[in-house]
Design a protein around this motif. Structure first.
Motif, short mmCIF file in Angstrom:
data_model
loop_
_atom_site.label_atom_id
_atom_site.label_comp_id
_atom_site.label_asym_id
_atom_site.label_seq_id
_atom_site.Cartn_x
_atom_site.Cartn_y
_atom_site.Cartn_z
N TRP A 199 -10.36 -7.72 6.51
CA TRP A 199 -9.08 -7.24 5.99
C TRP A 199 -8.55 -8.13 4.86
CZ3 TRP A 199 -9.78 -9.15 11.00
CH2 TRP A 199 -10.39 -8.24 11.87
N GLY A 200 -9.37 -9.06 4.42
CA GLY A 200 -8.97 -9.97 3.37
C GLY A 200 -8.86 -11.40 3.87
N VAL A 201 -8.64 -12.33 2.96
CA VAL A 201 -8.53 -13.73 3.33
C VAL A 201 -7.21 -13.95 4.08
CG1 VAL A 201 -8.35 -16.09 2.45
CG2 VAL A 201 -9.91 -14.47 1.36
N GLY A 202 -7.30 -14.63 5.22
CA GLY A 202 -6.08 -14.83 6.00
C GLY A 202 -6.30 -15.74 7.19
N TYR A 203 -5.47 -15.59 8.21
CA TYR A 203 -5.54 -16.46 9.39
C TYR A 203 -5.02 -15.70 10.60
CZ TYR A 203 -0.58 -17.17 8.26
OH TYR A 203 0.74 -16.99 7.98
#
Length: 475
Positions: free
Chosen positions: A216-220
């Motif tokens: 879902w994309g770069v994240g945490y």
């Protein structure tokens, strides 16, 4: 193994139940670990002390316990409702260090505090940042099953898909407040106000350090997903006991149940063990209110950490406990008196194994009554007052302290190592004097009997008359 039953208050059922694990004599146990952005205050540590006692009790009565604890080093925002600033980032800003430097430092500090309080290190301690692949996999499954959705570039859990989201907290939806401060805005991406973030990809912080690639994309990850994944990684899909403070009941543990049972498709954890708050006169202890009492501060003021552990054990874990320095001072005197009484037990005499077994069983039954530590301590005092040999008492103390962990067992071992040994000549002399004193008492020559006691005392020899005969020790 001690033949006794253990009863625990289960937050899930709201009643005291007999503890029966999924697998006979084996216990899968999980503890919510610290968010390592600052030192733990003694209110936090009350929970870990009581969870430690629970684990040690289960081991004492013969269970094979595997206990897992996470370390939250990413994803815990200042509000449990997915708003505010990341606590780890706030810690890094405060000290002008990297997030991982902060995490390492305060993880070590937490473990040192636990060691000082004789809290056993869990069998598995897993930082959240070690488990990013597991988080992503669980979120993918929840999306596939229709329990999650993507909105505003974040992934959310859809609580409307559940029949009873409030199964643990018994809260009513119309009582739920959005946000915790006036400056916290409602998340308009959520379909329902109880939905929670599984994965952040649209960060509010330009300088958020810890991010990973995801579908879902770069994240945490969100905070709640961490405990579900870490527990399943090490304990499997069925857990016996999940522990934490009462402030974790909602939303954290409520959200854990929601996502975990949606993921596995069955009941996940049978027993929920929650420890009540440590309060001061002004209310619940917390870092944000400035009442930041730590183990190190207690030590600086001259208090042995064991005094604080004893202070906690004198109260039931489900009751709020009010802390004050005056209250702690009262416990200092009681603890020192108990420790002195234990250390002064002589090493002479035969061990009465039947008496040892009796007090072990009484202790296990007291602890098995919803971890009633104050009643268990009463059993310890009863044993010390009993008409049995000091050798028996020493063994009882050592066994019971395997659970209480008040440093009594170690005090006995240190005393034994430092005690002077008697040579053959001294032993023969003392035993001869004891026989002479016995004869004097038989002849009602009590003056001579007292003289012999005084003569020996002058040489550092202490006599103690017991049902088994006169015992002696070197002081």
């Amino acid at each position: 193994m001690i033949e006794t039953k253990t009863y625990l208050y289960n937050t899930l059922s709201k009643r005291v139940e007999e503890f029966i694990p999924n697998e006979e004599r084996k216990v899968a146990m999980y503890t919510c670990g610290p968010t390592v952005y600052h030192f733990a205050h003694i209110g936090n540590l009350r929970s870990y002390i009581m969870e430690d006692v629970l684990e040690k009790h289960l081991r004492f009565v013969g269970y094979d316990v595997k206990r897992v604890m996470n370390i939250t080093d990413v994803g815990h925002l200042s509000s449990d409702g997915d708003t505010g600033e990341d606590k780890m980032l706030a810690g890094a800003k405060r000290e002008h260090k990297s997030v991982m430097d902060i995490a390492r430092f305060y993880t070590d500090a937490f473990m040192q505090d636990c060691e000082k309080l004789r809290i056993k290190r869990p069998d598995v301690v897993e930082p959240a940042t070690n488990c990013i692949p597991e988080f992503i996999h669980m979120i993918e499954v929840l999306l596939e099953k229709g329990y999650a959705y993507v909105a505003g570039e974040n992934v959310y859990f859809d609580t409307s898909k559940l029949e009873n989201y409030y199964v643990l907290s018994a809260q009513k939806e119309d009582e739920l407040k959005v946000g915790v401060r006036e400056d916290v805005e409602e998340d308009t991406n959520k379909r329902n106000k109880t939905d929670f973030v599984l994965w952040f990809t649209k960060s509010k912080f330009d300088n958020q350090e810890l991010k990973w690639d995801s579908p879902w994309g770069v994240g945490y990850p969100g905070w709640h997903i961490e405990c579900s994944c870490i527990s399943m990684k090490h304990l499997g899909e069925y857990m016996d006991i999940h522990c934490g403070g009462v402030d974790n009941i909602f939303p954290h543990h409520t959200n854990e149940i929601a996502q975990s049972e949606a993921y596995v498709g069955h009941k996940w954890c049978n027993y929920w063990f929650h420890v009540n708050h440590l309060n001061t006169k002004s209310g619940k202890m917390s870092k944000s209110k400035g009442e930041f009492l730590t183990v190190s501060l207690m030590e600086e003021k001259g208090y042995d950490p064991m005094v604080y552990r004893y202070f906690c054990l004198l109260s039931h874990y489900r009751k709020p406990l009010e802390f004050s320095w005056e209250a702690l001072d009262n416990v200092v005197a009681a603890y020192e008196k108990l420790k002195k009484r234990v250390v002064n037990l002589s090493r002479e005499g035969d061990i009465d194994e039947a008496a040892v077994a009796l007090y072990e069983k009484q202790f296990a039954e007291a602890m098995g009554n919803d971890i009633n530590t104050s009643s268990a301590i009463t059993v310890l005092y009863d044993a010390l007052k009993a008409d049995i040999s000091d050798a028996s008492k020493r063994k009882i103390v050592a066994r019971l302290d395997e659970v209480l962990s008040l440093g009594l067992k170690e005090a006995l071992e240190q005393e034994a190592e430092s005690a002077p040994a008697a040579d053959d000549e001294l032993t023969a002399y003392v035993e001869r004097m004891i026989e002479e004193r016995k004869a004097a008492k038989k002849e009602k020559n009590f003056a001579r009997a007292d003289e012999i006691r005084d003569e020996l005392a002058a040489k550092g020899i202490t006599l103690k008359d017991t049902r088994e005969g006169t015992l002696w020790s070197i002081q």
